[in-house]
Design an enzyme around this catalytic site. Structure first.
Site: not given
Ligand code: ATR
Length: 278
Positions: A70, A106
């Protein structure tokens, strides 16, 4: 008769076989009548750049990026959204006219779950986050923007929490402490577990005394069995304790929306997901 083109999507990570993302996006595609495929790609850290470029050459339209990529994926982008830049992490790629754009869904995934699905208003709450790793980084910006009364990040390694506090300084005020220094004077209305301790089977390290039945406990990790944090909070008498399934589905819905321009209805997806997967 002309065949409708199938658009390619997928998720890259290592490990990846456990991922529920293909099932979730398959359910979204059925619901919204989109002609897509969504594949799992096992990509070790050294292969990430190649894997992304090959996917782009194949005509791929979008990717999810998961652990451990990520942050490193930031090196391979042409553009990055404001929220991903601030989080310092990317979980969604869009391939547009030869350009690779990175975004992070997210944070919005967590907020949608808390505010829409659980009807929790964060304004004026005392929030405690356990952990100061990548998962915490991804959610701090929207949590701060929701105007809580206080936001404390407690971590085993204080230095990491302090680094986050400094990074997010311009967005809002964060207090930091060691786990053993979590204040007994503040009643936290929302406690979020963002440590990876549970996945290692450790759960008895939360020295939080002033937790009560009205504390909302949210575990970012998820499992088909109750997570150690969920078990711990229920033993403490908490009425509302949830794990990260909702956030998983909501962040996927936001990625799907970025890719397809259609927002899937997430209601009922978890039941279908668990029924079909097991
Ligand atoms: P992620 O991207 O999932 O957040 P990470 O960046 O490795 O993963 O961060 C893991 C977090 O869980 C960290 O806050 C870590 O604490 P440290 O910063 O002290 O390493 C925390 N963590 C992991 N195992 C833990 C344990 N057994 N007890 C307490 N905290 C733990």
């Amino acid at each position: 008769m002309s065949q409708k083109k199938i658009d390619l999507y997928g998720v890259m990570g290592d490990p990846i076989s456990h991922s529920y993302s293909p099932n979730i996006h398959h359910l979204f595609a059925l619901q919204t009548n989109q002609n897509i495929s969504y594949e799992l790609f096992l990509v070790p850290p050294d292969d990430l750049e190649n894997a992304i470029k090959s996917f782009q050459i194949k005509g791929g339209r979008g990717l999810n990026i998961t652990l451990p990529h990520k942050t490193t994926v930031l090196n391979y982008l042409d553009e990055i959204s404001e929220r991903a830049r601030i989080a310092g992490a990317v979980n969604t790629l869009l391939f547009e006219e030869g350009r690779i754009c990175g975004d992070n869904t997210d944070g919005v995934g967590l907020m949608n779950d808390l505010e829409k699905n659980y009807n929790l208003k964060l304004k004026g709450l005392n929030i405690l986050i356990l952990g100061a790793g990548g998962a915490t980084r991804g959610i701090l910006q929207p949590l701060l923007k929701a105007n809580p009364l206080s936001l404390t990040v407690a971590n085993r390694t204080l230095q990491k929490a302090t680094a986050l506090m400094e990074h997010f300084n311009s967005i809002g005020k964060i207090s930091t402490c060691h786990f053993e220094d979590i204040s007994d004077d503040i009643t936290y209305e929302l406690i979020i577990n963002a440590t990876s301790a549970g996945t290692k089977g450790q759960s008895n390290f939360f020295p939080i005394n002033n937790i009560n039945k009205n504390t909302f406990c949210y575990d970012l990790s998820y499992s088909t069995k109750p997570t150690p944090f969920k078990k711990w909070s229920i033993e403490k008498g908490v009425r509302h304790s949830v794990d990260g399934w909702g956030m998983l589905i909501e962040q996927a819905a936001e990625s799907f929306y970025l890719w397809r321009g259609i927002r899937p209805d997430t209601n009922g997806i978890l039941t279908k997901l668990l029924t079909h997967s097991h």
